[in-house]
Write an enzyme that holds these catalytic residues in place. Structure first.
Site, PDB file in Angstrom:
ATOM      1  N   ILE A  93       0.832  -1.208   0.000  1.00 16.85           N
ATOM      2  CA  ILE A  93       0.000   0.000   0.000  1.00 16.85           C
ATOM      3  C   ILE A  93       0.872   1.265   0.000  1.00 16.85           C
ATOM      4  O   ILE A  93       0.587   2.228  -0.718  1.00 16.85           O
ATOM      5  CB  ILE A  93      -0.943  -0.012   1.227  1.00 16.85           C
ATOM      6  CG1 ILE A  93      -1.909  -1.214   1.149  1.00 16.85           C
ATOM      7  CG2 ILE A  93      -1.722   1.298   1.328  1.00 16.85           C
ATOM      8  CD1 ILE A  93      -2.709  -1.456   2.428  1.00 16.85           C
ATOM      9  N   SER A 124      -6.978   0.180   9.876  1.00 16.87           N
ATOM     10  CA  SER A 124      -7.369  -1.100   9.267  1.00 16.87           C
ATOM     11  C   SER A 124      -8.841  -1.345   9.588  1.00 16.87           C
ATOM     12  O   SER A 124      -9.349  -0.896  10.617  1.00 16.87           O
ATOM     13  CB  SER A 124      -6.532  -2.233   9.861  1.00 16.87           C
ATOM     14  OG  SER A 124      -7.102  -3.483   9.550  1.00 16.87           O
ATOM     15  N   TYR A 173      -3.115  -6.196  17.501  1.00 15.67           N
ATOM     16  CA  TYR A 173      -3.113  -5.415  16.248  1.00 15.67           C
ATOM     17  C   TYR A 173      -4.445  -4.688  16.093  1.00 15.67           C
ATOM     18  O   TYR A 173      -4.479  -3.504  15.756  1.00 15.67           O
ATOM     19  CB  TYR A 173      -2.864  -6.357  15.065  1.00 15.67           C
ATOM     20  CG  TYR A 173      -2.986  -5.721  13.696  1.00 15.67           C
ATOM     21  CD1 TYR A 173      -1.929  -5.007  13.138  1.00 15.67           C
ATOM     22  CD2 TYR A 173      -4.158  -5.849  12.942  1.00 15.67           C
ATOM     23  CE1 TYR A 173      -2.029  -4.435  11.877  1.00 15.67           C
ATOM     24  CE2 TYR A 173      -4.276  -5.281  11.679  1.00 15.67           C
ATOM     25  CZ  TYR A 173      -3.208  -4.576  11.152  1.00 15.67           C
ATOM     26  OH  TYR A 173      -3.315  -4.010   9.907  1.00 15.67           O
ATOM     27  N   LYS A 205      -4.959  -0.540  15.881  1.00 12.95           N
ATOM     28  CA  LYS A 205      -5.593   0.123  14.737  1.00 12.95           C
ATOM     29  C   LYS A 205      -6.841   0.901  15.168  1.00 12.95           C
ATOM     30  O   LYS A 205      -7.182   1.924  14.559  1.00 12.95           O
ATOM     31  CB  LYS A 205      -5.911  -0.899  13.644  1.00 12.95           C
ATOM     32  CG  LYS A 205      -4.651  -1.500  12.994  1.00 12.95           C
ATOM     33  CD  LYS A 205      -3.848  -0.445  12.232  1.00 12.95           C
ATOM     34  CE  LYS A 205      -2.645  -0.993  11.491  1.00 12.95           C
ATOM     35  NZ  LYS A 205      -1.921  -0.004  10.702  1.00 12.95           N
ATOM     36  N   THR A 259      -1.484  -7.854  -0.417  1.00 11.01           N
ATOM     37  CA  THR A 259      -0.058  -7.540  -0.221  1.00 11.01           C
ATOM     38  C   THR A 259       0.570  -8.695   0.554  1.00 11.01           C
ATOM     39  O   THR A 259      -0.135  -9.597   1.029  1.00 11.01           O
ATOM     40  CB  THR A 259       0.136  -6.258   0.615  1.00 11.01           C
ATOM     41  OG1 THR A 259      -0.352  -6.521   1.932  1.00 11.01           O
ATOM     42  CG2 THR A 259      -0.591  -5.059   0.033  1.00 11.01           C
TER      43      THR A 259
END
Ligand code: NAP
Length: 280
Positions: free
Chosen positions: A48, A172, A185, A189, A220
């Site tokens: 990204i 995210s 995580y 975010k 990705t």
């Protein structure tokens, strides 16, 4: 009329303050909506971040690319310069203070000042549940994903003032739809959504806008763990209406728009690019 006059005035002001330094450094005449502006993008040698760096440069900005590994920086700079784009690069692990200092010094040395900061670098060690995460894992995730954008911005801010700049954080969809396997995580975010709002408030008097891109699943290396895992992917896809995985380029246009004068009245927003997401 008033707005047009203000932008003409602003353009003349910019021409008088450092443009010659930038043009000399890049050697490439800049055209496009972001012409003669400078962007720093972290984690921009792949995925990204690379798509964002390319798009900002295609739209006229000079872009300072960076990531942890010198060979990745060299490759990305060579690829983008090979496309005729105006870029420079340096190594920067966003979790390391000395690397952030070098990134700021490189940008200032090459460009004089900075208009846009895109905080894209993020980490997602295989964590599992939040309560199962060690203190070391918590520290790593929060240092890179949450603290680094704020610390880098504070280091760069003196070079961004009086330029009508913009900051873009990258959160995210896990911020809104936490997944059990992504533990801390998810939390980091979600915290970025709050950081966006707080920074937007704090920087409004300086005429710096702060917004946040909230990607869904984008194809990705980073998201392999999701889209290569059939069960994991199935649960994500059930909530997705466009029924395809996103591409890095699906995110890049929004970031360029948020930097552009077209977005001059947009700040403090968290904008989802996820092919539909089930939230209010
Ligand atoms: N892909 C998705 O589905 C998805 C979804 C939602 C949000 N995101 C967010 O989007 C951002 C980018 O993800 P991506 O999928 O594009 O990842 P990616 O394809 O793996 O690329 C990551 C880039 O960041 C660099 N990087 C990694 N750790 C870094 C660090 N500590 N400091 C500086 N650079 C670092 C990498 O280069 P080096 O190895 O050279 O450092 C690489 O250039 C992350 O913040 C991620 O949380 C991704």
């Amino acid at each position: 009329m008033l707005r047009a006059a203000a932008w003409v005035h602003w353009g003349l002001f910019r021409l008088c303050t450092g443009l010659s330094v930038r043009m000399a450094s890049s050697g490439i005449a800049q055209k496009g909506v972001l012409a003669n502006r400078v962007a720093v993008v972290t984690g921009s040698t792949d995925g990204i971040g690379l798509a964002i760096a390319r798009r900002l440069a295609q739209d006229g900005a000079h872009v300072v690319v960076s990531s942890r590994k010198q060979q990745n920086v060299d490759r990305a700079v060579a690829v983008l310069q090979g496309e005729g784009l105006s870029v420079t690069g340096t190594v920067c692990h966003v979790g390391k203070a000395e690397d952030r200092e070098r990134l700021v010094a490189t940008a200032v040395e090459h460009c004089g000042s900075v208009d846009f900061l895109v905080c894209n670098a993020g980490v997602n060690p295989p964590v599992g549940s939040t309560l199962g995460a060690s203190e070391q894992v918590w520290d790593k995730i929060l240092d890179v994903n949450l603290k680094a954008p704020a610390l880098l911005l504070s280091q760069l801010l003196p070079h961004m003032e009086n330029r009508r700049g913009a900051v873009i954080l990258i959160s995210s969809i896990a911020a809104y739809m936490p997944h059990v396997e992504l533990g801390a995580y998810n939390v980091s975010k979600t915290a970025l959504l709050g950081l966006t709002r707080t920074l937007a408030l704090e920087l409004a008097p300086k005429d710096i806008r702060v917004n946040c891109l909230v990607p869904g699943v984008i194809e990705t290396d980073f998201s392999k763990v999701i889209h290569k895992n059939k069960a994991f992917w199935k649960s994500f896809k059930e909530n997705m209406r466009l029924q395809r995985i996103g591409q890095p380029e699906d995110c890049a246009g929004l970031v360029s728009f948020l930097c552009s004068p077209e977005a001059s009245y947009i700040s403090g927003e968290n904008i989802v690019v996820a092919g539909f997401s089930p939230r209010l």
